[in-house]
Design an enzyme around this catalytic site. Structure first.
Site, PDB file in Angstrom:
ATOM      1  N   PRO A  88       0.820  -1.219   0.000  1.00 46.11           N
ATOM      2  CA  PRO A  88       0.000   0.000   0.000  1.00 46.11           C
ATOM      3  C   PRO A  88       0.849   1.262   0.000  1.00 46.11           C
ATOM      4  O   PRO A  88       1.931   1.320   0.596  1.00 46.11           O
ATOM      5  CB  PRO A  88      -0.804  -0.112   1.304  1.00 46.11           C
ATOM      6  CG  PRO A  88      -0.760  -1.553   1.672  1.00 46.11           C
ATOM      7  CD  PRO A  88       0.541  -2.065   1.172  1.00 46.11           C
ATOM      8  N   GLY A  89       0.351   2.263  -0.692  1.00 41.44           N
ATOM      9  CA  GLY A  89       1.000   3.566  -0.666  1.00 41.44           C
ATOM     10  C   GLY A  89       2.136   3.752  -1.639  1.00 41.44           C
ATOM     11  O   GLY A  89       2.857   4.747  -1.547  1.00 41.44           O
ATOM     12  N   VAL A  90       2.310   2.840  -2.611  1.00 38.03           N
ATOM     13  CA  VAL A  90       3.413   2.983  -3.554  1.00 38.03           C
ATOM     14  C   VAL A  90       2.952   3.618  -4.858  1.00 38.03           C
ATOM     15  O   VAL A  90       3.774   3.849  -5.747  1.00 38.03           O
ATOM     16  CB  VAL A  90       4.085   1.617  -3.837  1.00 38.03           C
ATOM     17  CG1 VAL A  90       4.714   1.065  -2.574  1.00 38.03           C
ATOM     18  CG2 VAL A  90       3.083   0.626  -4.420  1.00 38.03           C
ATOM     19  N   GLY A  91       1.649   3.913  -4.998  1.00 40.38           N
ATOM     20  CA  GLY A  91       1.181   4.644  -6.169  1.00 40.38           C
ATOM     21  C   GLY A  91       0.591   3.800  -7.264  1.00 40.38           C
ATOM     22  O   GLY A  91       0.654   4.184  -8.440  1.00 40.38           O
ATOM     23  N   LYS A  92      -0.030   2.659  -6.932  1.00 35.55           N
ATOM     24  CA  LYS A  92      -0.600   1.795  -7.972  1.00 35.55           C
ATOM     25  C   LYS A  92      -1.802   2.466  -8.644  1.00 35.55           C
ATOM     26  O   LYS A  92      -1.905   2.489  -9.877  1.00 35.55           O
ATOM     27  CB  LYS A  92      -1.019   0.457  -7.352  1.00 35.55           C
ATOM     28  CG  LYS A  92       0.112  -0.321  -6.710  1.00 35.55           C
ATOM     29  CD  LYS A  92      -0.352  -1.654  -6.196  1.00 35.55           C
ATOM     30  CE  LYS A  92      -1.367  -1.504  -5.071  1.00 35.55           C
ATOM     31  NZ  LYS A  92      -0.806  -0.862  -3.875  1.00 35.55           N
ATOM     32  N   SER A 123      11.781 -18.912   4.149  1.00 38.00           N
ATOM     33  CA  SER A 123      12.988 -18.167   3.785  1.00 38.00           C
ATOM     34  C   SER A 123      13.896 -17.855   4.971  1.00 38.00           C
ATOM     35  O   SER A 123      14.953 -17.256   4.786  1.00 38.00           O
ATOM     36  CB  SER A 123      12.600 -16.851   3.104  1.00 38.00           C
ATOM     37  OG  SER A 123      11.841 -16.043   3.986  1.00 38.00           O
ATOM     38  N   LYS A 149      12.748  -7.152   0.248  1.00 32.17           N
ATOM     39  CA  LYS A 149      13.717  -7.474   1.290  1.00 32.17           C
ATOM     40  C   LYS A 149      14.987  -6.638   1.153  1.00 32.17           C
ATOM     41  O   LYS A 149      15.595  -6.222   2.149  1.00 32.17           O
ATOM     42  CB  LYS A 149      14.060  -8.962   1.246  1.00 32.17           C
ATOM     43  CG  LYS A 149      12.883  -9.856   1.602  1.00 32.17           C
ATOM     44  CD  LYS A 149      13.233 -11.330   1.487  1.00 32.17           C
ATOM     45  CE  LYS A 149      12.034 -12.206   1.852  1.00 32.17           C
ATOM     46  NZ  LYS A 149      12.345 -13.647   1.727  1.00 32.17           N
TER      47      LYS A 149
END
Length: 1091
Positions: free
Chosen positions: A589-593, A972, A1015
């Site tokens: 969320p919040g990365v501009g999609k 992982s 990561k």
């Protein structure tokens, strides 16, 4: 012979009804027809014939106050008295002539000549007791008189009738003077009533049931009915069939004459048991029945003559009981006594006032209820005096009889012998009827007003349409609607199949009436059909430079995403179209999609439409409702085409990974057709029911992760992943986009308010460590809001007055609002919530300019005053890691994060200790398995490389992953856990700037992991310098932008031996191979025992 018959009739003691003699006084006959004349007669003019106690002689019924219609009439004038005397003399002559002409008449003509009616005017319809036989003459013994004329002879109502058959009444009591129809279902009671009518004794007592739900024709117990009832006459009775064919019932019309009180009840079957006939004393003889048709007409009178001449000796000693014949029927008999009203003063003011009030209420009710009006008119016309005010008791009974009151209230009116009390109770019942009439009138008026208003509107509209048609101003509404649809369809390039459906529906609309329900359904369908932009497309812009400019204006960084979008546009430039592509942006969320989708629409010059499918469970939102449902609508895609008015918009489907599934269907399955380039060229909406071409629509979807997206749906989309932003990207985004927007929103545009780079860096480092920039935007907006508050508080109202902020329209609206508040009252409260036009305006205020003398600087030092203390106090959880602590990397929906693994030794290593492993940290199943694999591999590695170190043979180890409130899962962390255990076993700390991720097998193989980009961003955010990852992820590492990898050294590893060499490069193997187990010394007691 006539005298002997007359003597026998007068002297017989057991005669059931006293028959009068033939010698009638003409003056008495005239007096019977005129009550005033009767009062003026002397006692000598009265007949002296003897009558029994049950006599129906007219003179006994003409007593003052007996019956409502028996009131005293007005005195006659002298002319009327003279005329009556002359008429009486003429009648005497007629009687004398009749005697002369009928001297040879038989005895059967001895019945009275048409006696006057009963005082209430309601005689019995069956006058068997008043005639002496079928051939008996009722008028001077004339032979050959018709039976119809004889039926006019009606016996008078007996004043004393101590024993009657009782009939229970349900729901409401009877009142004297007012008819009541009852239904008799009991066949025994019906038979008894029929015989009573035949015998000329149609009299019963009617008493009200105490239980409203009771339904019986016989009184079983005295407690079942009220004591006060009415003495009623059965005026007529006729049989009727019961519904369902279950026998027949009897309907009787009762006319109550007076009030009676029940003194003793003789229930069915108890009469014979209580009073059996004595020995030698036969039962009373019934009333003589008419002779057979073949007998002579004088036989019945002869029978009376014989009974009178030779009476039975035993019968003369017993008084005849007229109701004795009813004992053979299982009916209820009652002994009753007459009730008389208490004397009252007719001139009493209270009586007059209550009477006037009752009359007034009658008038008001009659004005509202037509049925009431008819009853009042009938009652008024039935008064002998013509004045309802002269009989208050009768008026009270009438008020109760016509009112729909409670049974108990009506019974109280019937039981009241005090006239004043009765009138008060009747007035109360009538008042309730008045209230009901008012409510009914109000409801009727409301309904009529609504209907009248609608009819008037319809009539005026039809008139207006007719006038317009005559003047040629406007055609009929339906015709104009059809023409409008045709015009709209001509402007569209409808496919052939769609045009055929349109013509059919339009033809249907033209033949439907506007009032038909199908008319609106067809009109709405044609409206949607003509609002879809068939063949209408917007001119696209495939300029690469323009696209780069737009994307750089709206977003910083995201180079790989921008390159993929530019490739997409370049292909469209060469092909001329960008059909058949469905993009899906995946990232935290919040990365501009969502904003990227809007930027693509702006770069391509396409219309933009967005709808979210998060939590959507109804297939109809995608495919539309069928037209059979009320309020049916097309799906969201058709609505998007209607709004955008083009065939090639950009439709953004947000939160596709959070789509739901419910009992209405699976929306994700419905999206398969929508997002498939091979199928959406003929998309079929349930409402439209015609194929719609969606191949020219550019679909862009957004999601936070792909795990919840169905595989078939994910296979149809081209996934473009957006990782989180690093610190320098956040800094650039904050300076270029977030800070100017926040300053403008806070009203500080143009003001000298500066947010320094150090303050932004501190926000990113200590407050906003998430992958996106949404939280950073909130914090920057909070800083500027606090600054605006401080500026307003410091300057005060003198520098920023409220008057300057209001426009002229705003001031006028404010004055009107204040004036309305001052005049606020009951009327304004009733219309609360509705603002007046004068109290509102479009632009009530203008922005105030901040003086140039204001200077505000927000730096790192005073940042706490605006956003509070820091949330994160350090870059890493450990600045110096002890042995057993290792930094791993994890992927979350919010992006990547650093995850530490801690291992400690629970107890000292002794020869008697037992090895164990305890794992905590809210780990899920996969991560628990990874810890078990890491523990086994670490033991294997120590046994192989350092056989002299028996650490795992005696160690009690506890492994923990911090932040226990957060669930953790995934494979992982395998090499991270193994490194933590080996660090504890070798007692060698790990470099705190090294982070690692990778799945570990039992043999030491390092397997591929996901989310390397996120990561890596998390490792850089935590201040790491080296990151160890599987060698299979080398391609992902090479694709990472340089700004993300800047300052980081990536070290791929295929086997754990490579990881071991990177973590412990300077390990002293000889020291590591030594055992750390403490050997316990034997005690003295043990040594002595061994000796």
């Amino acid at each position: 012979m006539l005298s002997r018959q007359r003597l026998a009739a007068l002297s017989a003691p057991r005669t059931p009804i006293a028959f009068t003699t033939r010698t009638w006084n003409p003056r008495l006959l005239s007096a019977a027809r005129n009550p005033a004349r009767l009062q003026s007669l002397t006692p000598r003019s009265r007949p002296s014939s003897a009558v029994s106690s049950f006599s129906t002689y007219p003179a006994l019924g003409k007593q003052k106050g007996k019956g409502f219609f028996d009131g005293t009439s007005e005195p006659l004038s002298e002319e009327e008295i003279k005329a009556n005397l002359e008429k009486a003399e003429a009648e005497e002559k007629e009687v004398a002539e009749a005697k002369t002409s009928s001297s040879d008449a038989p005895a059967g003509s001895g019945s009275p000549a048409a006696p006057p009616e009963s005082p209430d005017g309601k005689g019995s319809a069956a006058g068997a007791g008043g005639s002496s036989g079928e051939g008996g003459s009722g008028d001077g013994g004339k032979r050959g008189r018709k039976p119809g004329d004889r039926a006019l002879t009606k016996p008078l109502v007996p004043e004393i009738y101590p024993q009657v058959m009782a009939i229970p009444i349900a729901k409401r009591p009877l009142f004297p003077g007012f008819y009541k129809a009852i239904t008799i279902k009991d066949p025994n009671v019906a038979a008894a009533i029929s015989e009573m009518i035949k015998r000329g004794q149609p009299y019963v007592g009617a008493f009200l049931f105490k239980d409203e739900n009771a339904d019986d024709d016989v009184i079983r117990s005295r407690d079942d009915v009220h004591d006060v009832g009415v003495f009623a006459q059965i005026t007529s009775a006729f049989p009727m069939n019961n519904p369902g064919g279950e026998g027949t019932s009897l309907t009787a019309i009762l006319y109550p004459h007076r009030r009676i009180k029940l003194s003793e009840l003789i229930p069915p079957g108890a009469a014979d048991a209580a009073a059996p006939p004595a020995e030698g004393e036969p039962a009373p003889e019934p009333i003589p029945k008419p002779a057979e048709e073949t007998a002579q007409k004088g036989d019945v009178v002869a029978s009376f003559e014989e009974s009178a001449v030779a009476p039975k000796p035993e019968v003369t000693q017993k008084q005849y009981e007229p109701t004795s014949f009813l004992r053979k029927y299982p009916v209820s008999l009652v002994n009753v006594e007459n009730l008389t009203e208490e004397p009252y003063d007719p001139k009493s003011q209270v009586v007059r006032a209550v009477t006037n009030e009752i009359v007034n209420v009658f008038k008001e009710v009659a004005s509202m209820n037509s049925l009431f009006r008819d009853q009042i008119s009938t009652f008024s016309m039935s008064q002998s005096t013509g004045n309802v005010m002269s009989e208050p008791a009768k008026l009270a009974d009438f008020a109760a009889a016509v009112s729909a009151g409670e049974p108990a209230e009506l019974q109280e009116v019937l039981s009241s012998l005090n006239v004043e009390e009765r009138m008060h109770k009747a007035l109360l019942v009538l008042k309730k009827e008045h209230v009901n009439a008012q409510l009914q009138s109000k409801i009727t008026k409301d309904v009529e007003s609504k209907i009248t208003k609608r009819q008037r509107e319809y009539w005026l509209m039809e008139q207006m349409k007719g006038i317009r048609r005559e003047l040629g101003i406007e055609s009929d509404g339906k015709d104009k609607l059809v023409e409008r649809f045709k015009e709209k369809a001509d402007k569209l390039a409808m496919p052939e199949a769609v045009r055929k459906v349109f013509d059919e529906e339009l033809n249907k609309l033209a033949h439907l009436e506007p009032a038909a329900s199908e008319f609106n359904v067809t009109r709405n369908y044609l409206d949607w059909l003509t609002q879809i932009p068939w063949g209408q497309r917007s001119a696209e812009n495939f300029g690469i430079q323009n696209a780069m400019k737009v994307l750089d204006e709206d977003h910083y960084g995201l180079k790989d995403v921008k390159d993929r979008i530019l490739e997409f546009i370049a292909v469209g430039k060469l092909r001329g179209t960008v059909e058949g592509k469905i993009l899906c942006f995946v990232g935290p969320p919040g990365v501009g999609k969502t904003s990227i989708g809007k930027s693509i629409a702006r770069a391509l010059n396409r219309e933009y439409y967005r709808f979210s499918v998060g939590g959507l469970t109804d297939v109809a939102e995608i495919k539309g409702h069928r037209r059979t449902y009320v309020g049916a609508l097309p799906g969201r895609v058709i609505q998007a085409l209607k709004k955008c008015k083009t065939e090639n918009p950009l439709i953004l489907i947000d939160e596709i990974d959070k789509i739901g599934r419910g009992y209405q269907g699976d929306p994700s399955s419905a999206l398969l057709e929508l997002l498939d380039p091979e199928q959406n060229s003929s998309f079929l909406d349930h409402y439209m029911d015609v194929p719609v071409d969606l191949s020219k629509v550019l679909f862009v979807c957004t999601a936070n992760l792909t795990d919840t997206i169905p595989r078939p749906l994910l296979d149809r989309m081209e996934v473009i992943r957006l990782s989180g932003y690093v610190s320098d990207e956040k800094m650039a985004i904050a300076e270029r986009y977030l800070a100017p927007q926040a300053q403008d929103l806070a009203g500080l545009k143009g003001a000298d308010v500066t947010l320094t780079e150090e303050a932004i860096a501190e926000l990113i480092k200590s407050y906003c460590r998430e992958s996106g920039v949404r939280n950073l935007k909130k914090q920057i907006e909070k800083v500027y809001r606090k600054s605006a508050l401080k500026i307003v508080q410091d300057l005060g109202e003198e520098v920023l007055p409220e008057e300057k902020a209001l426009t002229d329209e705003g001031k006028a609206a404010l004055e009107e609002s204040e004036k309305a508040k001052e005049e606020e009252g009951e009327a304004s409260k009733a219309t609360e919530g509705t603002a007046k036009e004068t109290e509102t305006t479009e632009q009530p205020r203008v922005a105030l300019k901040i003086p140039d003398s204001v200077h505000v600087v927000i730096g790192k030092e005073n940042l706490k005053d605006y956003v509070g203390p820091p949330v994160f106090t350090s870059d890493r959880l450990y600045d110096v890691t002890p042995p057993g602590v290792t930094m791993g990397l994890a992927w979350t929906q919010m992006g990547g994060t650093a995850m530490y693994v801690e291992s400690i030794l629970q107890s000292a290593l002794t020869s008697s200790s037992r090895p164990s492993l305890e794992i905590t940290g809210n780990l899920k199943t996969v991560m628990k398995e990874s810890s078990a694999i890491a523990y086994s591999f670490a033991k294997s590695l120590m046994a192989k490389e350092f056989p002299g170190n028996h650490f795992f043979d005696k160690a009690k180890i506890h492994v923990h992953v911090p932040e226990g409130a957060v669930q953790k899962d995934g494979p992982s962390a395998g090499i991270t856990m193994a490194t933590s255990l080996l660090s504890l076993a070798l007692d060698k700390p790990v470099d705190p700037t090294i982070a690692m991720t990778g799945e570990l097998t039992l043999t030491g193989k390092v397997l591929r992991i996901g989310g390397l980009r996120e990561k890596t961003v998390a490792a850089r955010r935590a201040g790491c310098k080296t990151i160890i990852f599987p060698d299979d992820n080398m391609s992902d590492w090479l694709e990472l932008p340089e700004n993300i990898k800047e300052g980081l050294e990536g070290r791929p590893a295929s086997w754990y031996s490579e990881v071991f060499d990177l973590i412990f490069p300077d390990l002293d193997r000889e020291a590591a191979n030594k055992s750390r187990i403490i050997h316990e010394e034997k005690s003295d007691h043990d040594s002595e025992k061994s000796e």
